[in-house]
Write an enzyme that holds these catalytic residues in place. Structure first.
Site, PDB file in Angstrom:
ATOM      1  CE1 TYR A 150     -17.547  11.912 -33.840  1.00 15.08           C
ATOM      2  CE2 TYR A 150     -16.901  12.216 -36.111  1.00 15.08           C
ATOM      3  CZ  TYR A 150     -17.884  12.010 -35.168  1.00 15.08           C
ATOM      4  OH  TYR A 150     -19.191  11.890 -35.550  1.00 15.08           O
TER       5      TYR A 150
ATOM      6  CE  LYS B  47     -27.876  21.714 -29.417  1.00 11.72           C
ATOM      7  NZ  LYS B  47     -29.355  21.969 -29.402  1.00 11.72           N
TER       8      LYS B  47
ATOM      9  CG  ASP C 167     -31.516  21.660 -32.036  1.00 11.94           C
ATOM     10  OD1 ASP C 167     -30.831  22.603 -32.496  1.00 11.94           O
ATOM     11  OD2 ASP C 167     -32.172  21.773 -30.990  1.00 11.94           O
TER      12      ASP C 167
ATOM     13  CG  ASP D 116     -20.111  11.612 -39.013  1.00 12.14           C
ATOM     14  OD1 ASP D 116     -20.460  11.155 -40.110  1.00 12.14           O
ATOM     15  OD2 ASP D 116     -19.621  10.918 -38.107  1.00 12.14           O
TER      16      ASP D 116
ATOM     17  CG  ASP E  63     -24.143  10.006 -43.452  1.00 11.26           C
ATOM     18  OD1 ASP E  63     -23.346  10.426 -44.324  1.00 11.26           O
ATOM     19  OD2 ASP E  63     -23.967   8.946 -42.834  1.00 11.26           O
TER      20      ASP E  63
END
Ligand code: NAD
Length: 372
Positions: free
Chosen positions: A146, A197, A230, A254, A258
Site C-alpha cells: 500500500y 506467499k 491462500d 487487510d 475481514d
C-alpha cells in the site's frame, strides 16, 4: 483493584455518524470505573473527521494531533459520511484517521476475532466451528504494497497503460511487528502463525527468515508455524480454532482480518488496536477503535451497537495500561449482557426484541454494577 486516578492520559475522538453515540456508552464505562475507584483516567475530548472539518476546515488539526501524541492512548469512534463525500481527497474525514496512524507510527494492527457463546449462532459458519473462537490477527499497518514505490499507472510506448504497486519490507519492519505477535502469544496460548506467499514472493521468504530468527533468539517458548495466505483463508473458514496469533503483511492482513471478522457475526462487535514502537520505559503510541465505520444509514437513531467501542476500551486497558483484570471485567460485562439476551438490531435474530444503543450501555453497566 483500585488504582487511583492519576497518570493515565486518554484522548477521546468520537468523530462522525454513530461515533458520538457509541462513544457515549464507552464513556459511561470509563466514568463507572472512575466512580467506583476501579481505575481513573484523565480524559480529554477532541474533534476528528467531518466534525473537525466543520469546526476548523481540516479533518485533524495540528493541535489535536499533538494532543494524541502526548496522550497514553486514543479512543477513536468513526469518521465519514455523505455530507463530506464531495470534499477534495486531502480534506475527506478519513484523512483524519490516516494521518493519526501515520504520525503516531502505528505499525501493528491488532484485530481479535472472538465469538461470544451467546452469539455463536449469528456466525455464517456452523456453531460448533466458531463457538469459543478466540484468535488474534496482527497486521503490519504502515508498510508493504500500500505504500511501496514504484507505484502508479504509466503509459507504455504502444499507448496502453500499466498499473504498478510494489511490496517492500525491510528486516526491521518485519522484526518489530513479529515481536508484537510473539509478546501477545506469550499472554495467550503461546502460538504464532506467520502468513505469507513465500512460494511466489521473495519478500515472503524474508518474512519467514526474520520471524524464525526472532523466535529462535528471543521467543523460544513460543511455537512458530508458517502458512501460505491462500491456505490461511481456507483454514479460517474450515477450522478457525486452530489459530492463536496470526502475524502477516499489510495486504494479507487487510483481507484475512475481514474474513476472520465475519466469523464473529457482526461488525458492531469488533474492536481493534493499533500500536506504535515501545519507548525506553515500554510506553507506546496506541489508538483503539471499532472496526466498523460511521454507519450514516443508522446515525442519530440510537440503534447502533456500542459493544465494539466498549470492547476497544477493554483492549486499551489490556495493551496500554497492562490492566488485564479490569479488561476482563469489561469483557465479562459484555458477555453477561449478551447472555441475558440483550441485542441491538445488528445482532438480533428475526422476530426477537431489539434494544437501543443506550439500553445496551445500560445492560453493560448493570453487569459491571453486579461484578464490582
Ligand atoms: P460502516 O462500517 O459504517 O457500515 C457498514 C454497515 O454496517 C452499515 O449497514 C451499518 O449500518 C452497519 N454497522 C456498522 N457499525 C454498526 C454498529 N456499531 N451497529 C450496528 N450496525 C452497524 O461502513 P460503510 O457504510 O462502508 O462506511 C460508512 C462511512 O464510514 C464511510 O464514510 C466510510 O468512509 C467510513 N468508514 C470509516 C472508518 C473509520 O472511521 N475507521 C472505517 C470504515 C468506514
Amino acid at each position: 483493584m483500585t488504582r487511583g486516578g492519576a497518570g493515565r492520559k486518554l484522548l477521546v475522538l468520537a468523530g462522525d455518524g454513530i461515533g458520538p453515540e457509541i462513544m457515549r456508552q464507552a464513556m459511561r464505562v470509563i466514568e463507572f470505573f472512575d466512580r467506583r475507584r476501579v481505575a481513573g483516567f484523565e480524559v480529554d475530548e477532541g474533534l476528528v473527521g467531518g466534525a473537525a472539518y466543520d469546526a476548523s476546515g481540516v479533518p485533524l488539526t495540528d493541535e489535536t494531533l499533538a494532543h494524541a501524541l502526548a496522550s497514553d492512548a486514543v479512543l477513536f469512534g468513526a469518521v465519514g459520511g455523505p455530507k463530506w463525500d464531495a470534499l477534495p481527497f486531502e480534506l475527506r474525514p478519513e484523512r483524519g484517521i490516516l494521518r493519526l496512524r501515520k504520525e503516531m507510527d502505528l505499525f501493528a494492527n491488532l484485530r481479535p476475532a472472538v465469538v461470544f457463546d451467546a452469539l455463536a449462532e449469528a456466525s455464517s459458519l456452523k456453531t460448533e466451528l466458531v463457538a469459543g473462537l478466540d484468535l488474534m490477527i496482527v497486521r503490519e499497518l504502515t508498510g508493504g504494497i500500500y505504500f511501496g514505490a514504484p507505484r502508479g499507472v504509466e503509459t507504455l510506448a504502444d499507448g496502453s497503460r500499466r498499473g504498478i504497486n510494489t511490496e517492500v519490507y525491510s528486516e526491521s519492519e518485519i522484526e518489530r511487528v513479529a515481536r508484537v505477535a510473539f509478546d501477545l502469544a506469550r499472554k495467550r496460548r503461546g502460538r504464532v502463525c506467520e502468513v505469507d506467499k513465500a512460494n511466489v514472493m521473495e519478500s515472503g521468504g524474508l518474512w519467514r527468515e526474520v520471524t524464525q530468527r526472532v523466535c529462535e533468539t528471543d521467543y523460544r517458548d513460543v511455537e512458530l508455524s508458517f502458512m501460505y495466505a491462500d491456505n490461511c483463508a481456507m483454514q479460517l473458514v474450515r477450522n478457525p480454532k486452530q489459530f492463536d496469533v496470526i502475524v502477516t503483511s499489510n495486504l494479507f492482513g487487510d483481507i484475512l482480518s475481514d474474513c476472520a471478522a465475519m466469523l464473529t457475526g457482526s461488525l458492531g462487535m469488533l474492536p481493534s488496536a493499533s500500536l506504535g514502537a515501545p519507548g525506553a520505559a515500554g510506553e507506546r503510541n496506541a489508538l483503539y477503535e471499532p472496526v466498523h465505520g460511521s454507519a450514516p444509514d443508522i446515525a442519530g437513531k440510537d440503534v447502533a451497537n456500542p459493544l465494539a467501542c466498549i470492547l476497544s476500551f477493554a483492549m486499551m486497558l489490556r495493551y496500554s495500561f497492562d490492566m488485564a483484570e479490569e479488561a476482563e471485567l469489561v469483557e465479562n460485562a459484555v458477555r453477561g449482557a449478551l447472555a441475558a439476551g440483550v441485542r441491538t438490531g445488528d445482532i438480533a435474530q428475526p422476530n426477537t426484541a431489539r434494544v437501543s444503543t443506550r439500553a445496551m450501555g445500560d445492560a453493560v453497566l448493570h453487569e459491571l454494577e453486579t461484578a464490582v
